[in-house]
Design a protein around this motif. Structure first.
Motif, PDB file in Angstrom:
ATOM      1  N   PHE A 261      26.873  -4.667  85.565  1.00 23.31           N
ATOM      2  CA  PHE A 261      27.061  -4.209  84.193  1.00 23.31           C
ATOM      3  C   PHE A 261      26.439  -2.826  84.025  1.00 23.31           C
ATOM      4  O   PHE A 261      25.665  -2.341  84.864  1.00 23.31           O
ATOM      5  CB  PHE A 261      26.438  -5.199  83.199  1.00 23.31           C
ATOM      6  CG  PHE A 261      24.940  -5.330  83.308  1.00 23.31           C
ATOM      7  CD1 PHE A 261      24.106  -4.635  82.443  1.00 23.31           C
ATOM      8  CD2 PHE A 261      24.367  -6.144  84.265  1.00 23.31           C
ATOM      9  CE1 PHE A 261      22.733  -4.755  82.530  1.00 23.31           C
ATOM     10  CE2 PHE A 261      22.991  -6.274  84.368  1.00 23.31           C
ATOM     11  CZ  PHE A 261      22.166  -5.578  83.500  1.00 23.31           C
ATOM     12  N   SER A 262      26.799  -2.208  82.915  1.00 22.52           N
ATOM     13  CA  SER A 262      26.224  -0.910  82.548  1.00 22.52           C
ATOM     14  C   SER A 262      25.931  -0.938  81.064  1.00 22.52           C
ATOM     15  O   SER A 262      26.047  -1.988  80.420  1.00 22.52           O
ATOM     16  CB  SER A 262      27.203   0.219  82.894  1.00 22.52           C
ATOM     17  OG  SER A 262      28.403   0.067  82.141  1.00 22.52           O
ATOM     18  N   TYR A 263      25.559   0.228  80.507  1.00 22.73           N
ATOM     19  CA  TYR A 263      25.239   0.284  79.084  1.00 22.73           C
ATOM     20  C   TYR A 263      26.136   1.292  78.382  1.00 22.73           C
ATOM     21  O   TYR A 263      26.443   2.358  78.926  1.00 22.73           O
ATOM     22  CB  TYR A 263      23.779   0.670  78.876  1.00 22.73           C
ATOM     23  CG  TYR A 263      22.818  -0.445  79.220  1.00 22.73           C
ATOM     24  CD1 TYR A 263      22.512  -1.424  78.288  1.00 22.73           C
ATOM     25  CD2 TYR A 263      22.235  -0.513  80.483  1.00 22.73           C
ATOM     26  CE1 TYR A 263      21.630  -2.457  78.595  1.00 22.73           C
ATOM     27  CE2 TYR A 263      21.351  -1.538  80.809  1.00 22.73           C
ATOM     28  CZ  TYR A 263      21.055  -2.508  79.861  1.00 22.73           C
ATOM     29  OH  TYR A 263      20.190  -3.528  80.176  1.00 22.73           O
ATOM     30  N   ASN A 264      26.562   0.923  77.180  1.00 22.33           N
ATOM     31  CA  ASN A 264      27.305   1.848  76.346  1.00 22.33           C
ATOM     32  C   ASN A 264      26.355   2.863  75.715  1.00 22.33           C
ATOM     33  O   ASN A 264      25.133   2.758  75.860  1.00 22.33           O
ATOM     34  CB  ASN A 264      28.056   1.087  75.246  1.00 22.33           C
ATOM     35  CG  ASN A 264      29.136   0.191  75.809  1.00 22.33           C
ATOM     36  OD1 ASN A 264      29.970   0.628  76.605  1.00 22.33           O
ATOM     37  ND2 ASN A 264      29.124  -1.085  75.406  1.00 22.33           N
ATOM     38  N   TRP A 267      23.601   1.475  73.767  1.00 16.90           N
ATOM     39  CA  TRP A 267      22.727   0.624  74.579  1.00 16.90           C
ATOM     40  C   TRP A 267      23.137  -0.843  74.599  1.00 16.90           C
ATOM     41  O   TRP A 267      22.376  -1.701  75.030  1.00 16.90           O
ATOM     42  CB  TRP A 267      21.265   0.752  74.158  1.00 16.90           C
ATOM     43  CG  TRP A 267      20.745   2.143  74.310  1.00 16.90           C
ATOM     44  CD1 TRP A 267      20.431   3.028  73.339  1.00 16.90           C
ATOM     45  CD2 TRP A 267      20.512   2.826  75.560  1.00 16.90           C
ATOM     46  NE1 TRP A 267      20.017   4.224  73.867  1.00 16.90           N
ATOM     47  CE2 TRP A 267      20.049   4.128  75.237  1.00 16.90           C
ATOM     48  CE3 TRP A 267      20.651   2.486  76.903  1.00 16.90           C
ATOM     49  CZ2 TRP A 267      19.730   5.075  76.209  1.00 16.90           C
ATOM     50  CZ3 TRP A 267      20.315   3.430  77.863  1.00 16.90           C
ATOM     51  CH2 TRP A 267      19.873   4.705  77.529  1.00 16.90           C
ATOM     52  N   SER A 268      24.348  -1.129  74.152  1.00 11.97           N
ATOM     53  CA  SER A 268      24.868  -2.486  74.324  1.00 11.97           C
ATOM     54  C   SER A 268      25.402  -2.622  75.745  1.00 11.97           C
ATOM     55  O   SER A 268      25.848  -1.654  76.365  1.00 11.97           O
ATOM     56  CB  SER A 268      25.992  -2.762  73.322  1.00 11.97           C
ATOM     57  OG  SER A 268      27.061  -1.836  73.491  1.00 11.97           O
ATOM     58  N   GLU A 269      25.331  -3.842  76.280  1.00  9.65           N
ATOM     59  CA  GLU A 269      25.765  -4.058  77.658  1.00  9.65           C
ATOM     60  C   GLU A 269      27.289  -4.038  77.763  1.00  9.65           C
ATOM     61  O   GLU A 269      27.998  -4.478  76.859  1.00  9.65           O
ATOM     62  CB  GLU A 269      25.228  -5.387  78.186  1.00  9.65           C
ATOM     63  CG  GLU A 269      23.729  -5.408  78.405  1.00  9.65           C
ATOM     64  CD  GLU A 269      23.255  -6.707  79.053  1.00  9.65           C
ATOM     65  OE1 GLU A 269      24.106  -7.568  79.336  1.00  9.65           O
ATOM     66  OE2 GLU A 269      22.037  -6.857  79.269  1.00  9.65           O
ATOM     67  N   LYS A 270      27.751  -3.560  78.905  1.00  7.93           N
ATOM     68  CA  LYS A 270      29.187  -3.528  79.188  1.00  7.93           C
ATOM     69  C   LYS A 270      29.407  -4.113  80.580  1.00  7.93           C
ATOM     70  O   LYS A 270      28.855  -3.620  81.567  1.00  7.93           O
ATOM     71  CB  LYS A 270      29.719  -2.092  79.129  1.00  7.93           C
ATOM     72  CG  LYS A 270      31.216  -1.983  79.453  1.00  7.93           C
ATOM     73  CD  LYS A 270      31.722  -0.552  79.289  1.00  7.93           C
ATOM     74  CE  LYS A 270      31.118   0.362  80.339  1.00  7.93           C
ATOM     75  NZ  LYS A 270      31.679   1.736  80.252  1.00  7.93           N
ATOM     76  N   GLU A 271      30.199  -5.181  80.646  1.00 14.83           N
ATOM     77  CA  GLU A 271      30.469  -5.818  81.928  1.00 14.83           C
ATOM     78  C   GLU A 271      31.374  -4.919  82.783  1.00 14.83           C
ATOM     79  O   GLU A 271      32.388  -4.398  82.301  1.00 14.83           O
ATOM     80  CB  GLU A 271      31.146  -7.170  81.726  1.00 14.83           C
ATOM     81  CG  GLU A 271      30.273  -8.213  81.034  1.00 14.83           C
ATOM     82  CD  GLU A 271      29.065  -8.617  81.865  1.00 14.83           C
ATOM     83  OE1 GLU A 271      29.176  -8.677  83.103  1.00 14.83           O
ATOM     84  OE2 GLU A 271      27.991  -8.853  81.263  1.00 14.83           O
ATOM     85  N   VAL A 272      31.000  -4.744  84.034  1.00 10.88           N
ATOM     86  CA  VAL A 272      31.795  -3.935  84.973  1.00 10.88           C
ATOM     87  C   VAL A 272      32.576  -4.823  85.914  1.00 10.88           C
ATOM     88  O   VAL A 272      33.772  -4.623  86.139  1.00 10.88           O
ATOM     89  CB  VAL A 272      30.888  -2.970  85.766  1.00 10.88           C
ATOM     90  CG1 VAL A 272      31.692  -2.211  86.823  1.00 10.88           C
ATOM     91  CG2 VAL A 272      30.196  -1.996  84.817  1.00 10.88           C
TER      92      VAL A 272
END
Length: 344
Positions: A261-264, A267-272
């Motif tokens: 995952f990364s962050y938008n 700072w919300s999580e974003k699944e990769v």
């Protein structure tokens, strides 16, 4: 003659008075009382007083199931007027069905009464919350609120956990009152190989009552000391779409998928991507890189736009567990290095 007649009349009157007095005295004499009844029978149980019912020659005590049964009682016994009871009121006697009491009337007539103990037990009640204990540890449950209406006696009440194969395993119980006086029980989970971490239904048997939970509300949790550890990744990583990646560490067991995952910008999580588990040993775990993982160069552990983070999912039975809401547990892959994904 008149004087003599007068004296005769007086003598006759005196005789009549004596006869009347004798007659009255005879009428007020009472026969000894023939009554040999038990009028009342009560037992103190903590702050409660339990009163028996008298039926024929039986003294029936309906004993509340939530109060431990004593071996001895010192009942308060009231009998008919002028009668006596043996053993005397207040004498310690065995608290069991068949204990005898003899009531003797004033007339000497005797009648025996026999104690009959009936456990007054409604259906066992359990609030279907989450109950969990670490393997090798224990769980304390309030018997006045969450699990109740059974005999608080480990010789009578049994607690089981039931697995998916309907195999029931008995767990040790200990009944006590906590520091505030709340009736409680301690459920222990032995640290033995046959008890596996996981979710179980419960079964409680007590006297004539049995309770079976509909849901797996009891969890056996792994000790925190068994939580797997993954080594930091310090060398650059290069993998191919559809290929595999292996991480090293210690204590790997019950491993599951991994997440990338990364962050938008907020700072919300974003699944990769999700990495499916391929194989695992105690010291290494291998995952499959999905074929649709976007090719490119990433910074593992980086907070820039191309930064990614990897977490390896471990057993659900660590830490905070809820029977009706699975919580995924992860260990973080530490390190700060380049992570390159290329096409096959």
């Amino acid at each position: 003659m008149n004087q003599l007649y007068k004296k005769s009349i007086q003598a006759a009157a005196g005789l009549c008075l004596l006869w009347a007095a004798a007659s009255c005295k005879k009428e007020t004499e009472y026969a000894p009382s023939p009554y040999n009844r038990v009028e009342s029978f009560s037992v103190a149980a903590g702050t409660e007083t339990i009163r028996a019912s008298i039926a024929g020659d039986s003294i029936v005590i309906y004993w509340p199931s939530h109060i431990p049964q004593p071996e001895k009682i010192s009942p308060q016994v009231t009998v008919a007027e002028n009668a006596s009871v043996t053993p005397a009121s207040g004498t310690a006697v065995d608290f069991r069905t068949g204990t005898a009491f003899t009531v003797k009337a004033q007339s000497g007539a005797e009648k025996k009464y026999f104690l009959k103990v009936v456990v007054n037990q409604p259906p066992i009640q359990v609030t279907e919350l989450t109950y969990a204990a670490v393997k090798g540890g224990s769980l304390v449950v309030d018997n006045g609120t969450y699990m109740r209406y059974f005999e608080r006696n480990a010789e009578v009440t049994k607690f089981y956990i039931v697995d998916d194969q309907n195999t029931a395993t008995q767990l040790p119980l200990e009944f006590f009152n906590d520091h505030s006086g709340v009736p409680s029980m301690r459920i222990s989970v032995p640290d033995v190989a046959e008890l596996k971490a996981g979710a179980y239904r419960i079964r409680i048997t007590s006297g004539a009552q049995t309770y079976n939970s509909q849901n797996k509300i009891f969890g056996i949790i792994h000790p925190a000391s068994l939580k797997p550890k993954v080594n930091e990744v310090t060398a650059p990583v290069s993998v191919k779409q559809g290929g595999t990646i292996t991480f090293q560490g210690t204590g790997f067991f019950e491993m599951q998928e991994a997440r990338v995952f990364s962050y938008n910008a907020d700072w919300s999580e974003k699944e990769v991507a999700t990495l499916q588990l391929e194989s695992s040993t105690a010291s290494s775990v291998t995952y499959r890189i999905p074929a649709n993982f976007p090719a490119g160069s990433y910074e593992l552990g980086g907070w820039e736009a191309n930064g990614i983070f990897i977490q390896l999912r471990i057993s659900d039975f660590f830490g905070f567990w809820q029977w009706n809401k699975a919580q995924k547990n992860y260990i973080e892959v530490g390190g700060n290095t380049t992570f390159t994904v290329t096409q096959p």
